[in-house]
Design a protein around this motif. Sequence first.
Motif, short mmCIF file in Angstrom:
data_model
loop_
_atom_site.label_atom_id
_atom_site.label_comp_id
_atom_site.label_asym_id
_atom_site.label_seq_id
_atom_site.Cartn_x
_atom_site.Cartn_y
_atom_site.Cartn_z
N GLU A 53 0.81 -1.21 0.00
CA GLU A 53 0.00 0.00 0.00
C GLU A 53 0.85 1.27 0.00
OE1 GLU A 53 -0.32 -2.55 1.94
OE2 GLU A 53 -2.37 -3.32 1.80
N ARG A 384 1.59 10.68 2.73
CA ARG A 384 1.45 9.55 3.64
C ARG A 384 2.36 8.40 3.22
NH1 ARG A 384 -1.92 4.67 5.11
NH2 ARG A 384 -1.28 4.13 3.03
N LEU A 388 5.27 6.52 5.36
CA LEU A 388 5.29 5.06 5.56
C LEU A 388 6.62 4.46 5.12
CD1 LEU A 388 1.83 3.58 4.45
CD2 LEU A 388 2.72 3.97 6.73
N LEU A 391 9.44 5.46 7.43
CA LEU A 391 9.31 4.71 8.68
C LEU A 391 9.87 3.30 8.52
CD1 LEU A 391 7.78 5.04 11.50
CD2 LEU A 391 5.91 3.80 10.43
N VAL A 404 7.31 -6.80 7.40
CA VAL A 404 6.21 -7.26 6.55
C VAL A 404 6.46 -8.70 6.09
CG1 VAL A 404 4.60 -6.51 4.77
CG2 VAL A 404 6.15 -4.87 5.75
N LEU A 406 4.94 -11.42 6.12
CA LEU A 406 3.67 -12.12 6.22
C LEU A 406 3.46 -12.98 4.98
CD1 LEU A 406 1.53 -9.00 7.19
CD2 LEU A 406 2.65 -10.60 8.75
N GLU B 51 -3.92 -0.51 6.16
CA GLU B 51 -3.38 -1.55 5.31
C GLU B 51 -3.35 -2.84 6.12
OE1 GLU B 51 -1.78 1.04 7.14
OE2 GLU B 51 -0.79 1.62 5.27
N GLN B 52 -3.54 -3.97 5.46
CA GLN B 52 -3.64 -5.23 6.20
C GLN B 52 -2.36 -5.55 6.98
OE1 GLN B 52 -4.36 -8.56 3.62
NE2 GLN B 52 -2.52 -8.27 2.41
N GLU B 53 -1.22 -5.09 6.50
CA GLU B 53 0.04 -5.41 7.17
C GLU B 53 0.12 -4.81 8.57
OE1 GLU B 53 -0.33 -4.24 4.20
OE2 GLU B 53 0.68 -5.54 2.76
N GLU B 128 -9.19 -7.24 2.76
CA GLU B 128 -8.79 -6.70 1.46
C GLU B 128 -9.84 -7.03 0.40
OE1 GLU B 128 -4.79 -7.74 0.52
OE2 GLU B 128 -4.78 -6.60 -1.34
N LEU B 388 1.98 2.60 12.76
CA LEU B 388 1.26 2.62 11.49
C LEU B 388 -0.22 2.92 11.70
CD1 LEU B 388 2.46 -0.34 9.22
CD2 LEU B 388 2.98 2.08 9.07
N ASN B 392 -2.36 6.24 10.52
CA ASN B 392 -3.57 6.17 9.69
C ASN B 392 -4.76 6.83 10.37
OD1 ASN B 392 -3.06 4.67 7.16
ND2 ASN B 392 -2.34 3.08 8.54
N VAL B 404 -5.96 4.04 1.77
CA VAL B 404 -5.77 2.68 1.25
C VAL B 404 -6.94 2.30 0.34
CG1 VAL B 404 -4.94 0.40 1.85
CG2 VAL B 404 -4.72 2.22 3.50
#
Lengths: 412, 412
Positions: A53, A384, A388, A391, A404, A406, B51-53, B128, B388, B392, B404
């Motif tokens: 994202e 944004r 991100l 960061l 991340v 995942l 974001e899903q992460e 998502e 994060l 957001n 997102v």
Amino acid sequence: MKRVVVVGMGFGGVRAARELAGQGVEVVLVDRNNYHLFQPLLYQVATAGLEQESIAYPIRAMVRGLPRTRFILAEVTAIDLNGKTIETSSGPISYDYLVVGAGSVTNYFGNQELARHAFDLKRLADGEQLRNHVLTSFERAVAETDPEARKALMTFVIVGGGPTGVEFAGALIELVHFVLSKDYPELNAREARIMLVEAADRLLMAFPEKLSTYAVNKLRTMGVEVLFNRKVTSASATAVELDGVTTIATRTLFWSAGVCAAPLAALLGVEQGPGGRIPVQPDLSLKDHPEVFVIGDMAFLKQDGAALPMVAPVAMQMGIHVAKTILAREWGRPVQPFRYHDKGSMATIGRSAAVATTHGLNLRGYPAWLAWLLLHLYYLIGFRNRILVLLNWGWYYWFHERQVRLITDHEG
Amino acid sequence: MKRVVVVGMGFGGVRAARELAGQGVEVVLVDRNNYHLFQPLLYQVATAGLEQESIAYPIRAMVRGLPRTRFILAEVTAIDLNGKTIETSSGPISYDYLVVGAGSVTNYFGNQELARHAFDLKRLADGEQLRNHVLTSFERAVAETDPEARKALMTFVIVGGGPTGVEFAGALIELVHFVLSKDYPELNAREARIMLVEAADRLLMAFPEKLSTYAVNKLRTMGVEVLFNRKVTSASATAVELDGVTTIATRTLFWSAGVCAAPLAALLGVEQGPGGRIPVQPDLSLKDHPEVFVIGDMAFLKQDGAALPMVAPVAMQMGIHVAKTILAREWGRPVQPFRYHDKGSMATIGRSAAVATTHGLNLRGYPAWLAWLLLHLYYLIGFRNRILVLLNWGWYYWFHERQVRLITDHEG
């Protein structure tokens, strides 16, 4: 009011749209995705450094600030140059001017076997898919009792020594040594092999030779096996073959050894040049169709005897130029031929290591890395997203941590 | 050294793992995903807010800090209580103690039609997928020329007035009114309908009645149509039916009207209670198998005459309790029966609006919203994820912007 239709919201299309908006023309933007993708950082999604994202920006968020501009999410299915109309999955759109910049796709040079088994990084989903695959390979390696099979799971073959291949190789070996070695104490991270295979005799052809040498030395110090004058000639689900002789057992082949124009180029119905690219006039328009322009990776134009490279800066400059050309024609002013101003090239290799060349100035190591970092932040769209990314980079730089990691989808 | 196998890295499993690690037992964690999912914020992924992460945390990152603990990514395929072994997709694992907490799945009460057409929010990918669907519906609405079909695309039916239904309804209507109304100037955002259908006569049953009243009034002020004493009885791709009589044309049915134990519960081979849950002894162990524990949504236990609710706080307290019970048995100390300490409930409705009830104290509006926000940040795992999420939320709070809004996958 004249209508300008821009197909493709990549680096070129976005610049053209910004330049055209509010200048007395109606602007219609068309893309099959609802976001602009910052492709140069896709390899960091693939190596668990960034969430996807953070490198995508919604086109409608951009369009809000652009007067007389609207966006249509659609796939282009046909282009009627004589009728000045494009057909899309959302219906036909007529135009007075058409700007086509739908980018490029990976070129496997007709080898279906490679196309089937290789990973690449072009679309947003590719990053997440490759990350899932890399992490799944390590999970499988933990469960694997056969040492040969385990070694194959931890072997990664990267083809192509251009910026994408070099950046992915460096980011991948850092992921393995700094992060995954701690995640998988059951495995010996030193068993992991990352091979970078280049058909020519040096990396980063677009750079001065001493920067290429720095890059290969740096990668080798980091543990990447760099092979020159070798080609991957075939691939299966469990192995790749080099030059038809050497077989390497691997579950991961990454291909960055070539790109060609996206299939949409064929819809223009004109003769395509090398790599399927569309030959354009000096003002980037089509021969016999001065109201149609082709920009970015899709356009084929020679300057000083050489074809312009398929890179983001060319696309951006072309997008701006085409917009200015259209407005100049509308205002009855003279138009200029396009001329690419090469501001230089850069590629990052790893933490605090990069190469950059600009106006005869060659940088490497920390200064090049810092320059790379700042420039990429600058060109990233959306405040944004910049925060991100910064960061995530800071986290990695100080804590040697990429969060991340995942596995968001399971491989069959 | 005794081996404790924990199946399921949800709220309960994670707490059990943390409590057991380094206490003289070997801990093996098993999950089919490589991350812990913070499910309570999944609806914000579905409404383009996160974001899903940022709501998933890699289990291996957690395990690094836990002594004598390892993680196995695997699906459990069988449980042999007598042989004290579980079978998994990565091979068998024997145990001295087994803790099972694989959570719950959506309960469609046997209605296959609903199951096929409804969206839900349980797994990470659901967030998502629902976001893609909501945004795609708006894109299709723009291209749709038939007013009836356009209205159906902009109609969203949410079933179930519990916290998930209320939170999703509130977040969705804010997305439409604050964000999408600016993204789609071609559409009239006021045409969008968001309906919340509840079978009983009030929302948020677990809360005091005056907070339920506040919630329904707030939702209605925001524009949500709240229907009481109505049931969605059937669904197709283009419509849902209320009580077998009223048909509502819609492309989006969201189901949060029930959960039941995950299918893994059946592998225990014991008689299942209501909703497929596993009846447990006062110490959360299985009858006749004091070395096997069931925790979280999967466990069925009555306290003061009522079954414990299927919520995260119960799972967390059960995880900690089971770990303490195992250690007490190992150390020859007396074990205590489990007792749930209800610290209260909270649900957010929208910007600066929430309800919370704790120890007889009822909060609503801004104070409840702030409490909700701080508590969710506190329970979120991972410092980076907290930053994060906070970033957001701040962005949304100050700029009314949710970035997102990416359609990352195309619907057929």
